[in-house]
Write a protein that holds these residues in place. Structure first.
Motif, PDB file in Angstrom:
ATOM      1  N   LEU A   1      41.267  16.888  11.445  1.00 24.13           N
ATOM      2  CA  LEU A   1      40.676  15.679  10.876  1.00 24.13           C
ATOM      3  C   LEU A   1      40.771  15.667   9.354  1.00 24.13           C
ATOM      4  O   LEU A   1      40.276  16.571   8.679  1.00 24.13           O
ATOM      5  CB  LEU A   1      39.201  15.590  11.292  1.00 24.13           C
ATOM      6  CG  LEU A   1      38.394  14.422  10.776  1.00 24.13           C
ATOM      7  CD1 LEU A   1      38.930  13.104  11.343  1.00 24.13           C
ATOM      8  CD2 LEU A   1      36.927  14.599  11.142  1.00 24.13           C
ATOM      9  N   THR A   2      41.422  14.650   8.827  1.00 23.96           N
ATOM     10  CA  THR A   2      41.405  14.439   7.386  1.00 23.96           C
ATOM     11  C   THR A   2      39.953  14.214   6.977  1.00 23.96           C
ATOM     12  O   THR A   2      39.227  13.492   7.648  1.00 23.96           O
ATOM     13  CB  THR A   2      42.265  13.219   7.017  1.00 23.96           C
ATOM     14  OG1 THR A   2      43.618  13.502   7.355  1.00 23.96           O
ATOM     15  CG2 THR A   2      42.167  12.887   5.535  1.00 23.96           C
ATOM     16  N   SER A   3      39.537  14.851   5.889  1.00 23.03           N
ATOM     17  CA  SER A   3      38.126  14.765   5.504  1.00 23.03           C
ATOM     18  C   SER A   3      37.958  14.656   3.999  1.00 23.03           C
ATOM     19  O   SER A   3      38.809  15.084   3.232  1.00 23.03           O
ATOM     20  CB  SER A   3      37.368  16.027   5.962  1.00 23.03           C
ATOM     21  OG  SER A   3      37.349  16.116   7.348  1.00 23.03           O
ATOM     22  N   LEU A   4      36.826  14.097   3.634  1.00 25.97           N
ATOM     23  CA  LEU A   4      36.395  14.124   2.244  1.00 25.97           C
ATOM     24  C   LEU A   4      35.422  15.293   2.101  1.00 25.97           C
ATOM     25  O   LEU A   4      34.456  15.392   2.852  1.00 25.97           O
ATOM     26  CB  LEU A   4      35.684  12.823   1.865  1.00 25.97           C
ATOM     27  CG  LEU A   4      36.581  11.608   1.755  1.00 25.97           C
ATOM     28  CD1 LEU A   4      35.738  10.354   1.587  1.00 25.97           C
ATOM     29  CD2 LEU A   4      37.552  11.748   0.611  1.00 25.97           C
ATOM     30  N   ARG A   5      35.702  16.171   1.157  1.00 25.20           N
ATOM     31  CA  ARG A   5      34.827  17.313   0.908  1.00 25.20           C
ATOM     32  C   ARG A   5      33.993  17.012  -0.341  1.00 25.20           C
ATOM     33  O   ARG A   5      34.499  16.977  -1.453  1.00 25.20           O
ATOM     34  CB  ARG A   5      35.643  18.583   0.683  1.00 25.20           C
ATOM     35  CG  ARG A   5      34.768  19.801   0.427  1.00 25.20           C
ATOM     36  CD  ARG A   5      35.583  21.052   0.134  1.00 25.20           C
ATOM     37  NE  ARG A   5      36.524  21.314   1.202  1.00 25.20           N
ATOM     38  CZ  ARG A   5      37.757  21.794   1.000  1.00 25.20           C
ATOM     39  NH1 ARG A   5      38.195  22.046  -0.216  1.00 25.20           N
ATOM     40  NH2 ARG A   5      38.551  22.020   2.021  1.00 25.20           N
ATOM     41  N   PRO A   6      32.699  16.761  -0.154  1.00 23.76           N
ATOM     42  CA  PRO A   6      31.841  16.452  -1.301  1.00 23.76           C
ATOM     43  C   PRO A   6      31.530  17.710  -2.104  1.00 23.76           C
ATOM     44  O   PRO A   6      31.656  18.828  -1.603  1.00 23.76           O
ATOM     45  CB  PRO A   6      30.574  15.892  -0.652  1.00 23.76           C
ATOM     46  CG  PRO A   6      30.529  16.533   0.683  1.00 23.76           C
ATOM     47  CD  PRO A   6      31.955  16.724   1.105  1.00 23.76           C
ATOM     48  N   LYS A   7      31.131  17.499  -3.333  1.00 25.05           N
ATOM     49  CA  LYS A   7      30.709  18.617  -4.185  1.00 25.05           C
ATOM     50  C   LYS A   7      29.228  18.853  -3.935  1.00 25.05           C
ATOM     51  O   LYS A   7      28.368  18.443  -4.709  1.00 25.05           O
ATOM     52  CB  LYS A   7      31.028  18.309  -5.636  1.00 25.05           C
ATOM     53  CG  LYS A   7      32.521  18.159  -5.865  1.00 25.05           C
ATOM     54  CD  LYS A   7      32.867  17.944  -7.307  1.00 25.05           C
ATOM     55  CE  LYS A   7      34.392  17.879  -7.453  1.00 25.05           C
ATOM     56  NZ  LYS A   7      34.797  17.735  -8.830  1.00 25.05           N
ATOM     57  N   THR A   8      28.947  19.501  -2.819  1.00 28.26           N
ATOM     58  CA  THR A   8      27.585  19.650  -2.319  1.00 28.26           C
ATOM     59  C   THR A   8      26.670  20.363  -3.306  1.00 28.26           C
ATOM     60  O   THR A   8      25.536  19.927  -3.520  1.00 28.26           O
ATOM     61  CB  THR A   8      27.604  20.392  -0.971  1.00 28.26           C
ATOM     62  OG1 THR A   8      28.534  19.746  -0.107  1.00 28.26           O
ATOM     63  CG2 THR A   8      26.243  20.387  -0.326  1.00 28.26           C
ATOM     64  N   ALA A   9      27.138  21.441  -3.899  1.00 25.51           N
ATOM     65  CA  ALA A   9      26.286  22.199  -4.828  1.00 25.51           C
ATOM     66  C   ALA A   9      25.841  21.323  -5.997  1.00 25.51           C
ATOM     67  O   ALA A   9      24.673  21.348  -6.398  1.00 25.51           O
ATOM     68  CB  ALA A   9      27.016  23.438  -5.328  1.00 25.51           C
TER      69      ALA A   9
ATOM     70  N   LEU B   1      39.875  15.077  -1.280  1.00 21.30           N
ATOM     71  CA  LEU B   1      40.484  14.608  -0.049  1.00 21.30           C
ATOM     72  C   LEU B   1      41.302  15.740   0.557  1.00 21.30           C
ATOM     73  O   LEU B   1      42.234  16.250  -0.070  1.00 21.30           O
ATOM     74  CB  LEU B   1      41.383  13.397  -0.297  1.00 21.30           C
ATOM     75  CG  LEU B   1      42.105  12.843   0.926  1.00 21.30           C
ATOM     76  CD1 LEU B   1      41.099  12.334   1.967  1.00 21.30           C
ATOM     77  CD2 LEU B   1      43.066  11.743   0.522  1.00 21.30           C
ATOM     78  N   VAL B   2      40.933  16.149   1.768  1.00 21.07           N
ATOM     79  CA  VAL B   2      41.653  17.202   2.481  1.00 21.07           C
ATOM     80  C   VAL B   2      42.486  16.519   3.556  1.00 21.07           C
ATOM     81  O   VAL B   2      41.944  16.089   4.576  1.00 21.07           O
ATOM     82  CB  VAL B   2      40.669  18.228   3.100  1.00 21.07           C
ATOM     83  CG1 VAL B   2      41.440  19.327   3.797  1.00 21.07           C
ATOM     84  CG2 VAL B   2      39.740  18.795   2.031  1.00 21.07           C
ATOM     85  N   LYS B   3      43.797  16.391   3.303  1.00 20.33           N
ATOM     86  CA  LYS B   3      44.671  15.661   4.232  1.00 20.33           C
ATOM     87  C   LYS B   3      45.061  16.557   5.404  1.00 20.33           C
ATOM     88  O   LYS B   3      45.507  17.678   5.228  1.00 20.33           O
ATOM     89  CB  LYS B   3      45.927  15.185   3.508  1.00 20.33           C
ATOM     90  CG  LYS B   3      45.666  14.100   2.511  1.00 20.33           C
ATOM     91  CD  LYS B   3      46.965  13.616   1.920  1.00 20.33           C
ATOM     92  CE  LYS B   3      46.716  12.525   0.895  1.00 20.33           C
ATOM     93  NZ  LYS B   3      47.971  12.034   0.332  1.00 20.33           N
ATOM     94  N   ARG B   4      44.851  16.000   6.584  1.00 15.62           N
ATOM     95  CA  ARG B   4      45.288  16.666   7.815  1.00 15.62           C
ATOM     96  C   ARG B   4      46.016  15.640   8.679  1.00 15.62           C
ATOM     97  O   ARG B   4      46.545  14.662   8.147  1.00 15.62           O
ATOM     98  CB  ARG B   4      44.086  17.281   8.520  1.00 15.62           C
ATOM     99  CG  ARG B   4      43.436  18.400   7.695  1.00 15.62           C
ATOM    100  CD  ARG B   4      42.458  19.211   8.527  1.00 15.62           C
ATOM    101  NE  ARG B   4      41.813  20.220   7.716  1.00 15.62           N
ATOM    102  CZ  ARG B   4      40.606  20.097   7.168  1.00 15.62           C
ATOM    103  NH1 ARG B   4      39.892  18.988   7.346  1.00 15.62           N
ATOM    104  NH2 ARG B   4      40.092  21.075   6.445  1.00 15.62           N
ATOM    105  N   ASN B   5      46.039  15.812   9.967  1.00 12.19           N
ATOM    106  CA  ASN B   5      46.871  14.983  10.834  1.00 12.19           C
ATOM    107  C   ASN B   5      46.253  13.662  11.280  1.00 12.19           C
ATOM    108  O   ASN B   5      46.910  12.887  11.962  1.00 12.19           O
ATOM    109  CB  ASN B   5      47.280  15.770  12.078  1.00 12.19           C
ATOM    110  CG  ASN B   5      48.206  16.921  11.718  1.00 12.19           C
ATOM    111  OD1 ASN B   5      48.915  16.878  10.728  1.00 12.19           O
ATOM    112  ND2 ASN B   5      48.177  17.959  12.530  1.00 12.19           N
TER     113      ASN B   5
END
Length: 67
Positions: free
Chosen positions: A23-31, A61-65
């Motif tokens: 899954l392509t996902s958005l990785r937030p800057k959680t810290a 943005l973490v691009k996946r399939n």
């Protein structure tokens, strides 16, 4: 997916990278978000008349399939 529809998740949990999902996902800057949230909470406790604050955070943005 991905020919007809693109799907993007938010938070990039470990399961998003598993091959069945990829899954392509958005990785937030959680810290950064947690730090700012706690700082704002403390300031609001000290001064109850403070106005609301809106903050925007960049995500990676973490691009996946799935897109």
């Amino acid at each position: 997916v991905p020919q007809d529809v693109g799907v993007v998740g938010f938070d990039d949990i470990a399961m998003a990278s598993w091959p069945p999902y990829s899954l392509t996902s958005l990785r937030p800057k959680t810290a950064e978000m947690v730090r700012d949230g706690l700082e704002t909470l403390c300031l609001n406790i000290e001064d109850k008349s403070r106005r609301p604050i809106m903050r925007k955070y960049e995500c990676v943005l973490v691009k996946r399939n799935s897109t």
